[in-house]
Motif scaffolding. Structure first.
Motif, PDB file in Angstrom:
ATOM      1  N   MET A  97       0.831  -1.076  -0.007  1.00  0.00           N
ATOM      2  CA  MET A  97      -0.022  -0.232   0.011  1.00  0.00           C
ATOM      3  C   MET A  97       0.896   1.035  -0.008  1.00  0.00           C
ATOM      4  SD  MET A  97      -3.184  -0.893   2.152  1.00  0.00           S
ATOM      5  CE  MET A  97      -2.643  -1.866   3.530  1.00  0.00           C
ATOM      6  N   GLU A  98       1.753   1.268   0.792  1.00  0.00           N
ATOM      7  CA  GLU A  98       2.570   2.395   0.930  1.00  0.00           C
ATOM      8  C   GLU A  98       3.405   2.754  -0.516  1.00  0.00           C
ATOM      9  OE1 GLU A  98       4.758   2.189   5.126  1.00  0.00           O
ATOM     10  OE2 GLU A  98       4.683   3.998   4.006  1.00  0.00           O
ATOM     11  N   LEU A  99       4.082   1.468  -1.051  1.00  0.00           N
ATOM     12  CA  LEU A  99       4.646   1.691  -2.365  1.00  0.00           C
ATOM     13  C   LEU A  99       3.483   2.452  -3.259  1.00  0.00           C
ATOM     14  CD1 LEU A  99       6.578  -1.917  -2.604  1.00  0.00           C
ATOM     15  CD2 LEU A  99       7.572   0.514  -3.005  1.00  0.00           C
ATOM     16  N   GLU A 100       2.326   1.738  -3.352  1.00  0.00           N
ATOM     17  CA  GLU A 100       1.162   2.507  -4.185  1.00  0.00           C
ATOM     18  C   GLU A 100       1.056   3.786  -3.817  1.00  0.00           C
ATOM     19  OE1 GLU A 100      -1.425  -1.566  -4.794  1.00  0.00           O
ATOM     20  OE2 GLU A 100      -2.070   0.014  -3.552  1.00  0.00           O
ATOM     21  N   ASP A 101       1.104   4.267  -2.616  1.00  0.00           N
ATOM     22  CA  ASP A 101       0.954   5.587  -2.139  1.00  0.00           C
ATOM     23  C   ASP A 101       2.051   6.509  -2.714  1.00  0.00           C
ATOM     24  OD1 ASP A 101      -1.368   4.489  -1.282  1.00  0.00           O
ATOM     25  OD2 ASP A 101      -0.715   4.751   0.781  1.00  0.00           O
ATOM     26  N   CYS A 102       3.305   5.977  -3.037  1.00  0.00           N
ATOM     27  CA  CYS A 102       4.374   6.894  -3.489  1.00  0.00           C
ATOM     28  C   CYS A 102       4.222   7.394  -4.740  1.00  0.00           C
ATOM     29  CB  CYS A 102       5.756   6.209  -3.214  1.00  0.00           C
ATOM     30  SG  CYS A 102       6.229   5.802  -1.766  1.00  0.00           S
ATOM     31  N   ALA A 103       3.227   6.615  -5.497  1.00  0.00           N
ATOM     32  CA  ALA A 103       3.235   6.876  -7.007  1.00  0.00           C
ATOM     33  C   ALA A 103       4.329   7.193  -7.715  1.00  0.00           C
ATOM     34  CB  ALA A 103       2.087   8.275  -7.195  1.00  0.00           C
ATOM     35  N   PHE A 104       5.204   6.289  -7.645  1.00  0.00           N
ATOM     36  CA  PHE A 104       6.711   6.195  -8.378  1.00  0.00           C
ATOM     37  C   PHE A 104       6.197   5.962  -9.836  1.00  0.00           C
ATOM     38  CE2 PHE A 104       8.219   4.353  -4.135  1.00  0.00           C
ATOM     39  CZ  PHE A 104       9.035   5.466  -4.054  1.00  0.00           C
ATOM     40  N   PRO A 105       6.731   7.134 -10.762  1.00  0.00           N
ATOM     41  CA  PRO A 105       6.566   6.768 -12.195  1.00  0.00           C
ATOM     42  C   PRO A 105       6.985   5.313 -12.694  1.00  0.00           C
ATOM     43  CG  PRO A 105       7.291   8.959 -11.649  1.00  0.00           C
ATOM     44  CD  PRO A 105       7.232   8.100 -10.376  1.00  0.00           C
ATOM     45  N   LEU A 106       7.948   5.026 -12.326  1.00  0.00           N
ATOM     46  CA  LEU A 106       8.843   3.717 -12.712  1.00  0.00           C
ATOM     47  C   LEU A 106       8.230   2.549 -12.115  1.00  0.00           C
ATOM     48  CD1 LEU A 106      12.478   4.958 -12.335  1.00  0.00           C
ATOM     49  CD2 LEU A 106      11.127   4.600 -14.568  1.00  0.00           C
ATOM     50  N   LEU A 107       7.260   2.244 -11.286  1.00  0.00           N
ATOM     51  CA  LEU A 107       6.712   1.369 -10.600  1.00  0.00           C
ATOM     52  C   LEU A 107       5.683   0.762 -11.338  1.00  0.00           C
ATOM     53  CD1 LEU A 107       7.120  -0.852  -8.240  1.00  0.00           C
ATOM     54  CD2 LEU A 107       5.596   0.672  -6.878  1.00  0.00           C
ATOM     55  N   ALA A 108       5.811  -0.359 -12.062  1.00  0.00           N
ATOM     56  CA  ALA A 108       4.892  -0.840 -13.173  1.00  0.00           C
ATOM     57  C   ALA A 108       3.767  -1.943 -12.509  1.00  0.00           C
ATOM     58  CB  ALA A 108       5.583  -1.445 -14.221  1.00  0.00           C
ATOM     59  N   GLY A 109       4.184  -2.256 -10.990  1.00  0.00           N
ATOM     60  CA  GLY A 109       3.419  -3.314 -10.347  1.00  0.00           C
ATOM     61  C   GLY A 109       4.055  -3.685  -9.367  1.00  0.00           C
ATOM     62  N   VAL A 110       3.402  -4.368  -8.348  1.00  0.00           N
ATOM     63  CA  VAL A 110       3.827  -4.848  -7.206  1.00  0.00           C
ATOM     64  C   VAL A 110       3.068  -6.236  -6.762  1.00  0.00           C
ATOM     65  CG1 VAL A 110       4.233  -4.454  -4.569  1.00  0.00           C
ATOM     66  CG2 VAL A 110       4.116  -2.561  -5.903  1.00  0.00           C
ATOM     67  N   GLU A 111       3.821  -7.299  -6.747  1.00  0.00           N
ATOM     68  CA  GLU A 111       3.307  -8.573  -6.369  1.00  0.00           C
ATOM     69  C   GLU A 111       3.737  -9.046  -5.154  1.00  0.00           C
ATOM     70  OE1 GLU A 111       4.340 -11.049  -9.555  1.00  0.00           O
ATOM     71  OE2 GLU A 111       3.411  -9.574 -11.118  1.00  0.00           O
ATOM     72  N   CYS A 112       2.845  -9.600  -4.234  1.00  0.00           N
ATOM     73  CA  CYS A 112       3.138 -10.058  -2.889  1.00  0.00           C
ATOM     74  C   CYS A 112       2.784 -11.635  -2.757  1.00  0.00           C
ATOM     75  CB  CYS A 112       2.388  -9.318  -1.777  1.00  0.00           C
ATOM     76  SG  CYS A 112       2.459  -7.550  -1.662  1.00  0.00           S
ATOM     77  N   THR A 113       3.684 -12.343  -2.200  1.00  0.00           N
ATOM     78  CA  THR A 113       3.742 -13.897  -2.204  1.00  0.00           C
ATOM     79  C   THR A 113       4.348 -14.541  -1.144  1.00  0.00           C
ATOM     80  OG1 THR A 113       3.531 -15.953  -3.474  1.00  0.00           O
ATOM     81  CG2 THR A 113       5.306 -14.399  -3.764  1.00  0.00           C
ATOM     82  N   ASP A 114       3.869 -15.664  -0.738  1.00  0.00           N
ATOM     83  CA  ASP A 114       4.664 -16.598   0.213  1.00  0.00           C
ATOM     84  C   ASP A 114       4.920 -17.658  -0.382  1.00  0.00           C
ATOM     85  OD1 ASP A 114       2.165 -17.971  -0.101  1.00  0.00           O
ATOM     86  OD2 ASP A 114       1.833 -18.061   2.090  1.00  0.00           O
ATOM     87  N   ASP A 115       5.217 -17.685  -1.723  1.00  0.00           N
ATOM     88  CA  ASP A 115       5.501 -18.901  -2.534  1.00  0.00           C
ATOM     89  C   ASP A 115       6.631 -18.716  -3.305  1.00  0.00           C
ATOM     90  OD1 ASP A 115       5.663 -21.212  -4.108  1.00  0.00           O
ATOM     91  OD2 ASP A 115       3.563 -20.787  -5.326  1.00  0.00           O
ATOM     92  N   PRO A 116       7.559 -19.317  -3.150  1.00  0.00           N
ATOM     93  CA  PRO A 116       9.126 -19.114  -3.961  1.00  0.00           C
ATOM     94  C   PRO A 116       8.805 -19.335  -5.239  1.00  0.00           C
ATOM     95  CG  PRO A 116       9.576 -20.435  -2.003  1.00  0.00           C
ATOM     96  CD  PRO A 116       8.007 -20.379  -1.947  1.00  0.00           C
ATOM     97  N   ASN A 117       8.060 -20.164  -5.694  1.00  0.00           N
ATOM     98  CA  ASN A 117       7.563 -20.460  -7.143  1.00  0.00           C
ATOM     99  C   ASN A 117       7.132 -19.179  -7.675  1.00  0.00           C
ATOM    100  OD1 ASN A 117       8.945 -22.975  -7.005  1.00  0.00           O
ATOM    101  ND2 ASN A 117       7.087 -23.888  -6.531  1.00  0.00           N
ATOM    102  N   THR A 118       6.249 -18.652  -7.608  1.00  0.00           N
ATOM    103  CA  THR A 118       5.426 -17.497  -7.639  1.00  0.00           C
ATOM    104  C   THR A 118       6.472 -16.296  -7.667  1.00  0.00           C
ATOM    105  OG1 THR A 118       3.459 -18.474  -6.928  1.00  0.00           O
ATOM    106  CG2 THR A 118       3.418 -15.937  -7.506  1.00  0.00           C
ATOM    107  N   GLY A 119       7.167 -16.320  -6.371  1.00  0.00           N
ATOM    108  CA  GLY A 119       7.887 -14.964  -6.404  1.00  0.00           C
ATOM    109  C   GLY A 119       8.948 -15.035  -7.192  1.00  0.00           C
ATOM    110  N   PHE A 120       9.775 -15.997  -7.729  1.00  0.00           N
ATOM    111  CA  PHE A 120      10.749 -15.949  -8.579  1.00  0.00           C
ATOM    112  C   PHE A 120      10.446 -16.217 -10.186  1.00  0.00           C
ATOM    113  CE2 PHE A 120      12.753 -17.183  -4.590  1.00  0.00           C
ATOM    114  CZ  PHE A 120      13.644 -15.989  -4.518  1.00  0.00           C
ATOM    115  N   LYS A 121       8.851 -16.103 -10.548  1.00  0.00           N
ATOM    116  CA  LYS A 121       8.798 -16.683 -11.724  1.00  0.00           C
ATOM    117  C   LYS A 121       9.045 -15.411 -12.871  1.00  0.00           C
ATOM    118  CE  LYS A 121       5.042 -18.463 -14.602  1.00  0.00           C
ATOM    119  NZ  LYS A 121       6.116 -18.324 -15.939  1.00  0.00           N
ATOM    120  N   ASP A 122       9.873 -15.763 -13.805  1.00  0.00           N
ATOM    121  CA  ASP A 122      10.400 -14.729 -14.944  1.00  0.00           C
ATOM    122  C   ASP A 122      11.252 -13.846 -14.193  1.00  0.00           C
ATOM    123  OD1 ASP A 122       8.912 -16.456 -16.744  1.00  0.00           O
ATOM    124  OD2 ASP A 122       7.073 -14.972 -16.414  1.00  0.00           O
ATOM    125  N   THR A 123      11.724 -13.469 -13.015  1.00  0.00           N
ATOM    126  CA  THR A 123      12.359 -12.615 -12.446  1.00  0.00           C
ATOM    127  C   THR A 123      13.674 -12.297 -13.132  1.00  0.00           C
ATOM    128  OG1 THR A 123      12.411 -11.355 -10.484  1.00  0.00           O
ATOM    129  CG2 THR A 123      13.672 -13.282 -10.292  1.00  0.00           C
TER     130      THR A 123
END
Ligand code: NAI
Length: 326
Positions: free
Chosen positions: A55-81
């Motif tokens: 929520m705080e990241l969203e509230d900064c309205a950073f022009p370069l921030l194209a998305g935020v994903e939160c997870t507790d699953d390493p397979n999701t967390g590292f997908k295409d990273t």
């Protein structure tokens, strides 16, 4: 505008994570023309806190921030990273021996290594911050056999920055005057901060100080700085650690300046006689998203002994987790 890249941060709900994420999103790490999608990975009990960070990241309205994903699953967390900063680790608990700490972390980093192997970009750049950082990086790398071992690094940039400031203070200069600093070996109290190759305004740093100060003051101050900060602050270094992580990734992705170099824990190819395959901190130059170990640093008998002592500690750490090395 460039296409966004994916940046995974583990332990994203922790204190280094909090000092790190906003700077990555601002462009401090990959440049102010590179959009990022942040992938935040933490353990299940931390997911609610992670949501607050999102929520705080969203509230900064950073022009370069194209998305935020939160997870507790390493397979999701590292997908295409494309970039991964492995910060989350198991801290040393009461009565825990070094071997227990190594094993507890080996369990975390072997899972993450496998997830990186199975799901991440083949060109992923990995920085391990969580301690014991060098051996955690080794475990991650050995569990990701389909990815170039050169893509796994450990952080000694904080030690490097600490050493730069200590010599600048001693010589009455600023860090802008200091170049060619090297931290050799392990991110631990055996690390060797080298003043024989470092320069202040182009002069050998060692010629500007006396040997007793170098051996009895400078080296222990840099080696013990993490403990000194815990004692003073009641918590371990966070903002300076996050700053060092940004610096490490920025140098790797965007290059080092001129003839200068930085310290990075990287896959040893046997340079300077250090055992092949260890993740050992060397002087490195970076260009075009790649690093090379500087080959012409001067090594005298004093340096050689210090470099071997920290190498020996890394060999012992490696051997203690041999059964988990994939
Ligand atoms: P912290 O305790 O504030 O945060 C750690 C976070 O990692 C927590 O949110 C925790 O839930 C999470 N975590 C634990 N296990 C995890 C797993 N399996 N997957 C994902 N997340 C997990 O700790 P802090 O201060 O942020 O430090 C993190 C690490 O960085 C520590 O290991 C610390 O020793 C190390 N460190 C390394 C430095 C270096 O120079 N290499 C400097 C300073 C700290």
């Amino acid at each position: 505008m460039k296409q966004p890249v994916r940046v995974t941060v583990t332990g994203a709900a922790g204190q280094i994570g909090y000092a790190l994420l906003f700077r990555i999103a601002s462009g401090a790490m990959l440049g102010d023309d590179q959009p990022v999608i942040l992938k935040l990975l933490d353990i299940t009990p931390a997911l609610e806190a992670l949501e607050g960070v999102r929520m705080e990241l969203e509230d900064c309205a950073f022009p370069l921030l194209a998305g935020v994903e939160c997870t507790d699953d390493p397979n999701t967390g590292f997908k295409d990273t494309d970039y991964a900063l492995l910060v989350g680790a198991r801290p040393r608990g009461p009565g825990m021996e070094r071997k227990d700490l190594l094993e507890a972390n080996a369990a975390i980093f072997s899972v993450q290594g496998k997830a990186i192997n199975d799901h991440a970009s083949r060109n992923i750049k990995v920085l391990v911050v969580g301690n014991p950082a060098n051996t955690n990086a080794l475990i991650t790398q050995r569990n990701a056999p389909d990815i170039d071992p050169r893509n796994f690094t450990a952080m000694t940039r904080l030690d490097h920055n600490r050493a730069m400031t200590q010599i600048a203070i001693k010589t009455g200069t600023t860090v802008n005057d200091v170049t060619n600093m090297t931290i050799w070996g392990n991110h631990s109290a055996t690390q060797y901060p080298d003043l024989f190759n470092a320069k202040v305004n182009g002069q050998a740093a060692i010629d500007l100080v006396d040997q007793a100060w170098f051996e009895e003051d400078f080296i222990p101050t840099v080696q013990q700085r993490g403990a000194a900060i815990i004692k003073a602050r009641g918590a371990s270094s966070a903002a300076s650690a996050a700053n060092a992580a940004i610096g490490h990734m920025r140098s790797w992705a965007l290059g080092t300046e001129g003839d200068d170099w930085v310290s990075m824990g990287v896959y040893s190819d046997g340079s300077y006689g250090i055992a092949e395959g260890l993740i050992y901190s060397f002087p490195c130059r970076c260009c075009n998203g790649d690093w090379v170990i500087v080959q012409d640093a001067d090594i005298n008998d004093f340096s050689r002994a210090k470099m071997q002592a920290t190498e020996q500690e890394l060999i012992e750490e490696r051997d203690a987790v041999a059964h988990l090395l994939g």
